[in-house]
Design a protein around this motif. Structure first.
Motif, PDB file in Angstrom:
ATOM      1  N   ALA A   1    -132.250 115.277  10.971  1.00  0.00           N
ATOM      2  CA  ALA A   1    -131.906 115.339   9.497  1.00  0.00           C
ATOM      3  C   ALA A   1    -132.620 114.000   9.110  1.00  0.00           C
ATOM      4  O   ALA A   1    -132.540 113.114   9.516  1.00  0.00           O
ATOM      5  N   LYS A   2    -133.131 114.111   7.772  1.00  0.00           N
ATOM      6  CA  LYS A   2    -133.542 112.973   6.997  1.00  0.00           C
ATOM      7  C   LYS A   2    -133.380 113.163   5.775  1.00  0.00           C
ATOM      8  O   LYS A   2    -132.803 114.352   5.207  1.00  0.00           O
TER       9      LYS A   2
ATOM     10  N   GLY B   1    -123.953 107.781   1.581  1.00  0.00           N
ATOM     11  CA  GLY B   1    -123.423 108.962   1.163  1.00  0.00           C
ATOM     12  C   GLY B   1    -124.191 109.386   0.043  1.00  0.00           C
ATOM     13  O   GLY B   1    -125.392 108.682  -0.432  1.00  0.00           O
ATOM     14  N   ASN B   2    -123.738 110.181  -1.069  1.00  0.00           N
ATOM     15  CA  ASN B   2    -124.480 110.386  -2.086  1.00  0.00           C
ATOM     16  C   ASN B   2    -125.850 111.000  -1.882  1.00  0.00           C
ATOM     17  O   ASN B   2    -126.774 110.526  -2.632  1.00  0.00           O
ATOM     18  N   CYS B   3    -126.026 111.754  -0.980  1.00  0.00           N
ATOM     19  CA  CYS B   3    -127.240 112.169  -0.650  1.00  0.00           C
ATOM     20  C   CYS B   3    -127.110 113.645  -0.262  1.00  0.00           C
ATOM     21  O   CYS B   3    -126.357 114.149   0.300  1.00  0.00           O
ATOM     22  N   VAL B   4    -128.584 114.167  -0.231  1.00  0.00           N
ATOM     23  CA  VAL B   4    -128.654 115.439   0.539  1.00  0.00           C
ATOM     24  C   VAL B   4    -129.550 115.238   1.763  1.00  0.00           C
ATOM     25  O   VAL B   4    -130.782 114.512   1.642  1.00  0.00           O
ATOM     26  N   ILE B   5    -129.159 115.566   2.858  1.00  0.00           N
ATOM     27  CA  ILE B   5    -130.055 115.400   4.159  1.00  0.00           C
ATOM     28  C   ILE B   5    -130.442 116.804   4.850  1.00  0.00           C
ATOM     29  O   ILE B   5    -129.397 117.724   4.729  1.00  0.00           O
TER      30      ILE B   5
ATOM     31  N   SER C   1    -129.499 121.894  10.047  1.00  0.00           N
ATOM     32  CA  SER C   1    -129.821 120.599  10.184  1.00  0.00           C
ATOM     33  C   SER C   1    -129.264 120.049  11.553  1.00  0.00           C
ATOM     34  O   SER C   1    -128.213 120.375  11.768  1.00  0.00           O
ATOM     35  N   ILE C   2    -129.867 119.372  12.160  1.00  0.00           N
ATOM     36  CA  ILE C   2    -129.426 118.416  13.434  1.00  0.00           C
ATOM     37  C   ILE C   2    -129.276 117.128  13.055  1.00  0.00           C
ATOM     38  O   ILE C   2    -130.295 116.269  12.874  1.00  0.00           O
ATOM     39  N   VAL C   3    -128.162 116.563  12.571  1.00  0.00           N
ATOM     40  CA  VAL C   3    -127.722 115.219  12.403  1.00  0.00           C
ATOM     41  C   VAL C   3    -127.499 114.213  13.469  1.00  0.00           C
ATOM     42  O   VAL C   3    -126.796 114.299  14.109  1.00  0.00           O
ATOM     43  N   THR C   4    -128.800 113.453  13.733  1.00  0.00           N
ATOM     44  CA  THR C   4    -128.720 112.641  14.842  1.00  0.00           C
ATOM     45  C   THR C   4    -128.278 110.994  14.539  1.00  0.00           C
ATOM     46  O   THR C   4    -128.205 110.334  15.556  1.00  0.00           O
ATOM     47  N   LYS C   5    -128.236 110.753  13.272  1.00  0.00           N
ATOM     48  CA  LYS C   5    -128.117 109.316  12.852  1.00  0.00           C
ATOM     49  C   LYS C   5    -127.429 109.307  11.655  1.00  0.00           C
ATOM     50  O   LYS C   5    -126.886 110.484  10.900  1.00  0.00           O
ATOM     51  N   SER C   6    -126.899 108.298  11.174  1.00  0.00           N
ATOM     52  CA  SER C   6    -125.698 107.957  10.129  1.00  0.00           C
ATOM     53  C   SER C   6    -126.471 107.784   8.701  1.00  0.00           C
ATOM     54  O   SER C   6    -127.527 107.363   8.702  1.00  0.00           O
TER      55      SER C   6
END
Length: 190
Positions: A173-174, A164-168, A155-160
């Motif tokens: 990344a979404k 939490g408590n999630c799968v991206i 994944s490429i995480v570009t935003k915050s």
């Protein structure tokens, strides 16, 4: 604890920050003594990752170690292979209990678009407690991940994702799914 292991741990406290040579990886039957021996040559003799005041594998790259904040019980994040911790002009803050897989990049500053020989101003990366960053993922400047965030491999995480408590996952990344906590037993359910 064997006498040899005790001597190695004592040696580690002399060459590294004493605050890092403690906790679960440096207790009896742990791998901390092996890390001290393996990292000593590369960091103190060959000067690779030499600004880190804790054992860092030569297979990991750390830039500006003074800007990296983590719990010493999570020392394993610096002993995988291929990971890149770039904290030139901003901080990387890693919450307790977080795991970072191999080949992960945490990048606090990109190149300046107008002059590629320079870096743009850095932005802190904050990763909450008990996160899992999957293999070959990249976390870009300014990203905040809340507790219990799982980042899918590649994944490429570009935003915050500060809640939490999630799968991206994905590029970029979404949100894939939310994870809800069930009771006090720390089990998580979809």
């Amino acid at each position: 604890m064997s006498i040899i292991r005790q001597i190695i741990i004592l040696f580690g406290r002399l060459i590294y920050g004493r605050e890092y040579i403690r906790g679960k990886y440096f207790n009896k039957n742990s791998i901390g003594a092996r890390w001290i021996l393996q990292c000593w040559f590369w960091q103190k003799i060959m000067r690779y990752n030499s600004d880190a005041n804790w054992p860092v594998s030569h297979r990991v790259q750390v830039s500006n170690a003074k800007n990296i904040i983590f719990d010493p019980d999570d020392m394993q994040i610096f002993h995988t292979f291929g990971s890149y911790f770039q904290a030139f002009s901003a901080k990387i803050i890693i919450g307790k209990g977080t795991w970072i897989a191999p080949n992960v990049g945490l990048i606090t500053a990109n190149h300046d678009f107008e002059d590629l020989t320079r870096h743009a101003e850095g932005k802190d990366i904050i990763i909450g407690e008990k996160c899992w960053i999957g293999m070959n993922s990249v976390i870009l400047p300014g990203v905040v991940l809340g507790p219990n965030t799982i980042v899918g491999a590649g994944s490429i995480v570009t935003k915050s994702f500060p809640e939490g408590n999630c799968v991206i996952a994905g590029n970029p990344a979404k949100l894939i799914k939310l994870i809800r906590k069930s009771g006090d037993d720390n089990d998580y359910k979809e």
